[in-house]
Design an enzyme around this catalytic site. Structure first.
Site, PDB file in Angstrom:
ATOM      1  CG  ASP A  48      -1.938  -0.346   1.409  1.00 42.25           C
ATOM      2  OD1 ASP A  48      -2.747   0.120   0.169  1.00 42.25           O
ATOM      3  OD2 ASP A  48      -3.187  -0.676   2.333  1.00 42.25           O
ATOM      4  CB  THR A 129      -6.224  -4.837   1.435  1.00 34.95           C
ATOM      5  OG1 THR A 129      -7.237  -4.277   2.389  1.00 34.95           O
ATOM      6  CG2 THR A 129      -5.374  -3.474   1.228  1.00 34.95           C
TER       7      THR A 129
END
Ligand code: AMP
Ligand code: MG
Length: 332
Positions: A48, A129
């Site tokens: 990320d 995610t």
């Protein structure tokens, strides 16, 4: 063939998303190993931040004056607790930017703390995610917004082929859309840059609809989706899929409906702009329709969330009104 749209923002976004997505995939290959425990989210944290740093850097070079709204900020990396994570992030970012220092990286990430101004970019560095950690679907999503409308959107989908077919460790897909210029897909690997125009399915019979929904039950209302499916006589089971890959599959004709109902535990939840911006334009420019659950167009002029919209309904257009009527009937 290069990107089939003459536009500097499109060229920029395609290059930046390709670069960031390939880096995210390398992070997954190196860090998501059988040895990591189910609760360990560190690989996705590294991916990320590294992706937001790289896109932040590219935006600083190409559009230094323009706003940037990213999902992440570097606060957690600046203290002693963040040191090890920042070292790992630096390792990956240096594969693209060899001279990057940890301070540079924090600065590039924090460019994403910008305002949602008249015109700006928005990034979800790793959307889905949980999918990334399960090695299922995930996406890197970048969009350019002006006056409350998405104008350009790009999705990097490493686990989809031709924007539509799940394939583990295949070539992956890159999808791009520009307002009034259509939606296009190419291989993420970029070996053969043959862009194909995307078109939604022409299925007009609701019983044959393929409905895409989140895997994570907390992000939707699976009970409500079950009621809707029964009420409309949809024969196929809903297809669970993480991330904006759902929008990609819809744009490429691999499904008819992408539905986000409000979770009964979070009826006040409002969608984050980076979760919907790139995917929604990819579907619209492929001929589909995107609204909220009340049929209202998505309004991207309220900052970091779609504050005036409730949930999401994206369809191949033909089935939109039928789905809206069904949603009203079940009280969604
Ligand atoms: P999905 O892959 O469809 O499950 O969507 C992933 C996105 O859901 C994440 O990027 C989150 O921003 C978003 N999300 C988090 N909490 C919620 C919630 N309560 N309702 C809807 N979406 C959520
Ligand atoms: Mg997301």
């Amino acid at each position: 063939m290069t990107v089939p749209i003459e536009c500097s923002k499109v060229k920029f976004a395609v290059a930046a998303v390709r670069e960031a997505t390939l880096m995210v995939r390398r992070v997954q290959q190196e860090l998501v190993t059988p040895a990591i425990t189910k609760e360990d989210r560190s690989p996705v944290t590294v991916a990320d931040f590294a992706a937001q740093a790289l896109v932040g850097k590219r935006l600083e070079e190409a559009f230094p004056e323009m706003g940037f709204v990213g999902e992440e900020n570097a606060d957690a990396l600046r203290g002693e607790e963040g040191r090890e994570t920042l070292e790992q992030i630096t390792h990956f970012v240096r594969q693209a930017e060899p001279d990057a220092s940890p301070e540079d990286i924090c600065k590039w990430i924090d460019r994403g703390a910008g305002e949602a101004a008249d015109e700006f970019w928005t990034l979800d560095p790793v959307d889905g995610t949980k999918g990334f950690l399960r090695r299922d679907q995930y996406a890197v999503a970048l969009a350019y917004i002006r006056d409350g409308y998405v104008r350009v959107g790009v999705l990097g989908c490493p686990e989809l082929v031709d924007g539509v077919r799940p394939e583990k460790r295949g070539p992956g897909s890159l999808l791009v859309a520009r307002r009034t210029s259509g939606s296009w897909v190419a291989s993420l690997s970029g070996d053969q840059e043959s862009w194909q125009r995307l078109a939604v399915s022409d299925q007009a019979n609701v019983s044959g609809a393929r409905l895409l929904r989140s895997v994570e039950r907390a992000h939707t209302n699976t009970g409500g989706i079950g009621q809707l499916v029964a009420r409309l006589g949809i024969t196929a089971d809903p297809v669970p899929m993480d991330s904006q890959a759902k929008y990609a599959v819809l744009a490429a004709g691999g499904g008819e409906v992408n539905l986000r109902l409000l979770s009964p535990k979070r009826l006040d939840y409002r969608e984050k702009i980076w979760d919907q911006a790139a995917g929604s334009i990819v579907v619209e420019e492929a001929g589909g329709k995107v609204s909220d659950l009340d049929g209202k167009p998505l309004d991207f002029s309220y900052g970091r969330t779609l504050a005036t919209n409730r949930g999401i309904l994206a369809t191949n257009r033909h089935l939109h009104d039928t789905l809206l009527t069904g949603l009203k009937r079940i009280g969604a």
